[in-house]
Design an enzyme around this catalytic site. Structure first.
Site, PDB file in Angstrom:
ATOM      1  N   LYS A  43      -9.038   4.412   0.918  1.00  0.00           N
ATOM      2  CA  LYS A  43      -8.321   5.500   0.290  1.00  0.00           C
ATOM      3  C   LYS A  43      -6.873   5.112   0.015  1.00  0.00           C
ATOM      4  CE  LYS A  43     -10.803   8.372   3.513  1.00  0.00           C
ATOM      5  NZ  LYS A  43     -10.642   9.174   4.759  1.00  0.00           N
ATOM      6  N   GLY A  44      -6.419   4.020   0.599  1.00  0.00           N
ATOM      7  CA  GLY A  44      -4.993   3.695   0.590  1.00  0.00           C
ATOM      8  C   GLY A  44      -4.353   3.560  -0.770  1.00  0.00           C
TER       9      GLY A  44
ATOM     10  N   GLU B 182      -5.013  -2.392  -4.965  1.00  0.00           N
ATOM     11  CA  GLU B 182      -5.041  -2.267  -3.503  1.00  0.00           C
ATOM     12  C   GLU B 182      -3.682  -1.790  -2.997  1.00  0.00           C
ATOM     13  OE1 GLU B 182      -6.343  -1.713  -0.880  1.00  0.00           O
ATOM     14  OE2 GLU B 182      -7.008  -3.463   0.260  1.00  0.00           O
ATOM     15  N   ASP B 183      -3.671  -1.192  -1.837  1.00  0.00           N
ATOM     16  CA  ASP B 183      -2.411  -0.693  -1.288  1.00  0.00           C
ATOM     17  C   ASP B 183      -1.563  -1.815  -0.705  1.00  0.00           C
ATOM     18  OD1 ASP B 183      -4.159  -1.099   0.863  1.00  0.00           O
ATOM     19  OD2 ASP B 183      -3.817   0.853   1.782  1.00  0.00           O
TER      20      ASP B 183
ATOM     21  N   ASP C  22      -2.539  -7.710   3.907  1.00  0.00           N
ATOM     22  CA  ASP C  22      -2.036  -8.029   5.239  1.00  0.00           C
ATOM     23  C   ASP C  22      -2.570  -9.424   5.590  1.00  0.00           C
ATOM     24  OD1 ASP C  22      -0.864  -7.567   7.759  1.00  0.00           O
ATOM     25  OD2 ASP C  22      -2.630  -6.575   8.517  1.00  0.00           O
TER      26      ASP C  22
ATOM     27  N   LYS D 101       2.283  -8.365   2.667  1.00  0.00           N
ATOM     28  CA  LYS D 101       2.864  -8.878   3.917  1.00  0.00           C
ATOM     29  C   LYS D 101       2.531 -10.363   3.989  1.00  0.00           C
ATOM     30  CE  LYS D 101       2.234  -4.808   6.948  1.00  0.00           C
ATOM     31  NZ  LYS D 101       1.490  -4.312   8.125  1.00  0.00           N
TER      32      LYS D 101
ATOM     33  N   PHE E 102       4.557  -1.969  10.429  1.00  0.00           N
ATOM     34  CA  PHE E 102       3.506  -1.059  10.005  1.00  0.00           C
ATOM     35  C   PHE E 102       4.100   0.088   9.201  1.00  0.00           C
ATOM     36  CE2 PHE E 102       0.014   1.875  10.061  1.00  0.00           C
ATOM     37  CZ  PHE E 102      -1.069   1.023   9.877  1.00  0.00           C
TER      38      PHE E 102
ATOM     39  N   ASP F  81      -1.929   5.015   5.448  1.00  0.00           N
ATOM     40  CA  ASP F  81      -2.093   5.876   6.630  1.00  0.00           C
ATOM     41  C   ASP F  81      -1.916   5.128   7.939  1.00  0.00           C
ATOM     42  OD1 ASP F  81      -4.549   4.304   6.514  1.00  0.00           O
ATOM     43  OD2 ASP F  81      -5.363   5.711   7.970  1.00  0.00           O
TER      44      ASP F  81
HETATM   45  P1  IMP Z   1      -6.203  -7.150   5.329  1.00  0.00           P
HETATM   46  O1  IMP Z   1      -7.672  -7.186   5.097  1.00  0.00           O
HETATM   47  O2  IMP Z   1      -5.844  -7.686   6.693  1.00  0.00           O
HETATM   48  O3  IMP Z   1      -5.402  -7.798   4.240  1.00  0.00           O
HETATM   49  O4  IMP Z   1      -5.813  -5.642   5.450  1.00  0.00           O
HETATM   50  C1  IMP Z   1      -5.649  -4.852   4.372  1.00  0.00           C
HETATM   51  C2  IMP Z   1      -5.795  -3.393   4.755  1.00  0.00           C
HETATM   52  O5  IMP Z   1      -5.205  -3.113   6.029  1.00  0.00           O
HETATM   53  C3  IMP Z   1      -5.058  -2.529   3.787  1.00  0.00           C
HETATM   54  O6  IMP Z   1      -5.891  -2.161   2.711  1.00  0.00           O
HETATM   55  C4  IMP Z   1      -4.653  -1.345   4.630  1.00  0.00           C
HETATM   56  O7  IMP Z   1      -5.679  -0.379   4.612  1.00  0.00           O
HETATM   57  C5  IMP Z   1      -4.527  -1.881   6.020  1.00  0.00           C
HETATM   58  N1  IMP Z   1      -3.122  -2.129   6.388  1.00  0.00           N
HETATM   59  C6  IMP Z   1      -2.514  -3.309   6.606  1.00  0.00           C
HETATM   60  N2  IMP Z   1      -1.222  -3.164   6.921  1.00  0.00           N
HETATM   61  C7  IMP Z   1      -0.981  -1.827   6.874  1.00  0.00           C
HETATM   62  C8  IMP Z   1       0.209  -1.038   7.088  1.00  0.00           C
HETATM   63  O8  IMP Z   1       1.321  -1.513   7.369  1.00  0.00           O
HETATM   64  N3  IMP Z   1       0.048   0.310   6.939  1.00  0.00           N
HETATM   65  C9  IMP Z   1      -1.140   0.883   6.629  1.00  0.00           C
HETATM   66  N4  IMP Z   1      -2.265   0.189   6.404  1.00  0.00           N
HETATM   67  C10 IMP Z   1      -2.191  -1.166   6.534  1.00  0.00           C
HETATM   68 MG    MG Z   2      -6.890  -0.204   2.581  1.00  0.00          MG
END
Ligand code: IMP
Ligand code: MG
Length: 179
Positions: free
Chosen positions: A42-43, A98-99, A102, A130, A151, A158
């Protein structure tokens, strides 16, 4: 500012300006095409809604629900497709919205999946990046803002399903998640 926020890092005005700038650039790339714009729920909802309104090329909209997180702030390392696309991506130019990237796990997996399914191209547009947290080999093609290892919440993002409706992006107080 919401009492659970440490500080606001991007205001509504900054988000609006940067989203418009990115969308105008992406729009030029797709002249004469009809991309399928895939929002990762949903982000990305608020960013997605703002982004698509600055595209002039004809677009089709679709969504996926994936998760690599539980209710915490650390990635659990398993991509879970909870809702798949309605449209077939074969031969399509796909724009993933995408939001935040990470570790890169979500997008690295999604991009390979869509290419395996026969997408003609996959472009990654993300609101936040990030970079220093990256564990998987994936780079956004377009990124609104780079942030450090903190974060953040708001503008769709969220913590445990809270704070998505805040119009700005803020750093969440560590006391809220016991960090
Ligand atoms: P990744 O798969 O580790 O790149 O994570 C991506 C997902 O982690 C994003 O789509 C977010 O939903 C969540 N996420 C990572 N960092 C944050 C943050 O600082 N705030 C909120 N959601 C985050
Ligand atoms: Mg997400």
């Amino acid at each position: 500012m919401h009492a659970d926020c440490e500080k606001i890092i991007f205001t509504e005005e900054q988000l609006k300006a940067r989203t418009t700038e990115i969308a105008v650039e992406v729009d030029k790339l797709y002249a004469g095409k009809r991309p399928l714009v895939v929002g990762i729920l949903k982000g990305s909802i608020i960013f997605y809604a703002d982004f698509i309104r600055h595209l002039t090329v004809p677009v089709e909209l679709d969504f996926m629900v994936v998760s690599s997180y539980g209710s915490g702030t650390v990635s659990s390392g398993k991509l879970n497709i909870k809702k798949d696309l309605d449209r077939d991506v074969k031969g399509r130019d796909v724009i993933i919205v995408e939001d935040i990237i990470d570790s890169g796990f979500t997008l690295a997996n999604l991009k390979s999946l869509l290419l395996e399914r026969g997408a003609a191209s996959v472009l990654i547009v993300t609101l936040l990046n990030k970079e220093e947290r990256r564990e998987y080999d994936i780079k956004p093609d377009y990124n609104c803002f780079d942030i450090g290892d903190e974060f953040v919440i708001g503008y769709g993002l969220d913590y445990d399903e809270q704070y998505r409706s805040l119009p700005y992006i803020a750093v969440l107080k560590k006391s809220v998640y016991g960090g």
